[in-house]
Design a protein around this motif. Sequence first.
Motif, short mmCIF file in Angstrom:
data_model
loop_
_atom_site.label_atom_id
_atom_site.label_comp_id
_atom_site.label_asym_id
_atom_site.label_seq_id
_atom_site.Cartn_x
_atom_site.Cartn_y
_atom_site.Cartn_z
N LEU A 188 0.85 -1.20 0.00
CA LEU A 188 0.00 0.00 0.00
C LEU A 188 0.88 1.24 0.00
N ASP A 189 0.27 2.39 -0.18
CA ASP A 189 0.97 3.66 -0.04
C ASP A 189 0.88 4.05 1.43
N ALA A 190 1.97 3.90 2.14
CA ALA A 190 1.95 4.11 3.59
C ALA A 190 1.97 5.58 3.99
N ALA A 191 2.29 6.47 3.07
CA ALA A 191 2.51 7.88 3.42
C ALA A 191 1.33 8.53 4.15
N PRO A 192 0.07 8.37 3.69
CA PRO A 192 -1.03 9.04 4.41
C PRO A 192 -1.21 8.52 5.84
N TYR A 193 -0.93 7.27 6.06
CA TYR A 193 -1.10 6.69 7.39
C TYR A 193 0.02 7.12 8.33
N GLN A 194 1.23 7.22 7.78
CA GLN A 194 2.35 7.71 8.58
C GLN A 194 2.15 9.18 8.94
N ALA A 195 1.62 9.95 8.00
CA ALA A 195 1.35 11.37 8.29
C ALA A 195 0.29 11.51 9.37
N ALA A 196 -0.74 10.68 9.31
CA ALA A 196 -1.79 10.73 10.34
C ALA A 196 -1.23 10.41 11.71
N ARG A 197 -0.29 9.48 11.77
CA ARG A 197 0.30 9.10 13.05
C ARG A 197 0.96 10.29 13.73
N GLN A 198 1.53 11.19 12.95
CA GLN A 198 2.17 12.37 13.53
C GLN A 198 1.16 13.28 14.23
N ALA A 199 -0.11 13.17 13.85
CA ALA A 199 -1.16 14.00 14.45
C ALA A 199 -2.01 13.20 15.42
N ARG A 200 -1.48 12.12 15.97
CA ARG A 200 -2.27 11.20 16.79
C ARG A 200 -2.99 11.91 17.94
N GLU A 201 -2.32 12.74 18.67
CA GLU A 201 -2.92 13.33 19.87
C GLU A 201 -4.10 14.25 19.53
N SER A 202 -3.93 15.06 18.48
CA SER A 202 -5.03 15.95 18.11
C SER A 202 -6.20 15.15 17.53
N LEU A 203 -5.90 14.13 16.76
CA LEU A 203 -6.96 13.28 16.21
C LEU A 203 -7.71 12.57 17.32
N ARG A 204 -6.98 12.11 18.31
CA ARG A 204 -7.60 11.40 19.44
C ARG A 204 -8.50 12.35 20.24
N ALA A 205 -8.02 13.55 20.46
CA ALA A 205 -8.82 14.51 21.21
C ALA A 205 -10.10 14.88 20.46
N ARG A 206 -9.98 15.01 19.14
CA ARG A 206 -11.14 15.36 18.33
C ARG A 206 -12.19 14.24 18.36
N LEU A 207 -11.73 12.99 18.23
CA LEU A 207 -12.66 11.86 18.26
C LEU A 207 -13.31 11.71 19.63
N ALA A 208 -12.52 11.94 20.66
CA ALA A 208 -13.06 11.84 22.02
C ALA A 208 -14.17 12.87 22.24
N ALA A 209 -13.95 14.09 21.76
CA ALA A 209 -14.97 15.13 21.93
C ALA A 209 -16.22 14.84 21.10
N ARG A 210 -16.02 14.30 19.90
CA ARG A 210 -17.15 14.06 19.01
C ARG A 210 -18.03 12.91 19.47
N HIS A 211 -17.40 11.87 20.04
CA HIS A 211 -18.15 10.65 20.36
C HIS A 211 -18.21 10.34 21.85
N GLY A 212 -17.74 11.27 22.68
CA GLY A 212 -17.80 11.05 24.12
C GLY A 212 -16.93 9.90 24.59
N LEU A 213 -15.74 9.77 24.00
CA LEU A 213 -14.84 8.67 24.33
C LEU A 213 -13.95 9.01 25.51
N ASN A 214 -13.58 8.00 26.25
CA ASN A 214 -12.66 8.16 27.37
C ASN A 214 -11.24 7.97 26.86
N GLN A 215 -10.44 9.01 26.89
CA GLN A 215 -9.09 8.92 26.33
C GLN A 215 -8.15 8.08 27.18
#
Length: 379
Positions: free
Chosen positions: A172-199
């Motif tokens: 596969l083309d790994a580049a988009p997934y590796q780039a997303a990993r660099q933003a893990r904390e902000s992505l996690r915070a956004r998902l937690a706020a949107r879906h009421g998840l416990n981080q």
Amino acid sequence: MNIAFYAPMKPPDAAIPSGERLIARLFLQALAKAGHQVELASRLRSFDKHGSARRQQRLAGLGQKLAGRLLRRWLGQPPASRPRLWFTYHLYHKAPDWIGPIVADALGIPYVVAEASFAPKQQGGKWAAGHDAVAAALARADLVLSLNDDDRACLLPCVQSPERVQSFPPFLDAAPYQAARQARESLRARLAARHGLNQSAPWLLAAAMMREGDKLASYLLLAASLSRLQSRDWQLLIAGDGPAAPEIRRAFAPLGRRVISLGQCDADEMAGLYAAADLLVWPAIREAIGMSLLEAQSAGLPVVAGRSGAVPQIIADGETGLVAAYGDEADFARRTEALLADPERRIRMGQAAMGRVQQHHDLPAAARRLGAALERLNP
């Protein structure tokens, strides 16, 4: 060189996303990256779902007509403008190649197949015509790239010599997934706020189409396995939709609010989900390849998956994830629990997964490997 490309199961520009479409597109990218000029030779879907002899006969006739049309066009062009190689992605008895072998014979060019399976038990059955067409195509093939080592034993008797079947790791083309990993904390915070998840709790992720058959069976086994782990602190995100969604929702209903259904997610959303989650869980019932397993590892996400098809090739058991016994609900639960209980091990596995994908399964590596293999056929 000029290459004619064909995917009989589903064309790479099909409207509905799927693993089939994704891998076809990846092969197009790899061929282009290797320096080839690729033409989509046909969009004919040769798929016969129900085993209709009449449909197979009609598709064979269409294939012959389309082959003739292609040959009239190409033979009317200067030799330098014609294809120098025919490349078919995915060949099996329900979706044979009725076009490529005819064209390759007439032009005197190599015929290459990527991802083929052969089922001797289908001889004389409902897909007899498709079965025989696959056998003939494999006998004609100058090279068969096998993405799933489980297919090798049945492929070898069909080809002219064993060296024509070569293992080719899924990629596969790994580049988009590796780039997303660099933003893990902000992505996690956004998902937690949107879906009421416990981080602070581990996030499990399952990602697959919701259709009858093997996908449904995998979802049902996953629900049964996770029901054994209700004393553990975890949340499950499910990315997928389809006709089996109501039955799947009923299966997960006893797990309550710790299961969050996200519906169908596009590629960008999936990259973010992989990066934000802590563990991908997928029983992989009759899974041939399992591209989501590669995508997850590209984003640094360890995996627990069932032993099926190419899964042991994609997951380094004990290094980038854990491989459970096929269809074993209890074993799948045990291995999931082992990683739920060990966050440091999950982190180590995720890091190892990213490195292994980059080395063995990334698009640039696949393009080099593919280019070298085709150059030997048509120097």
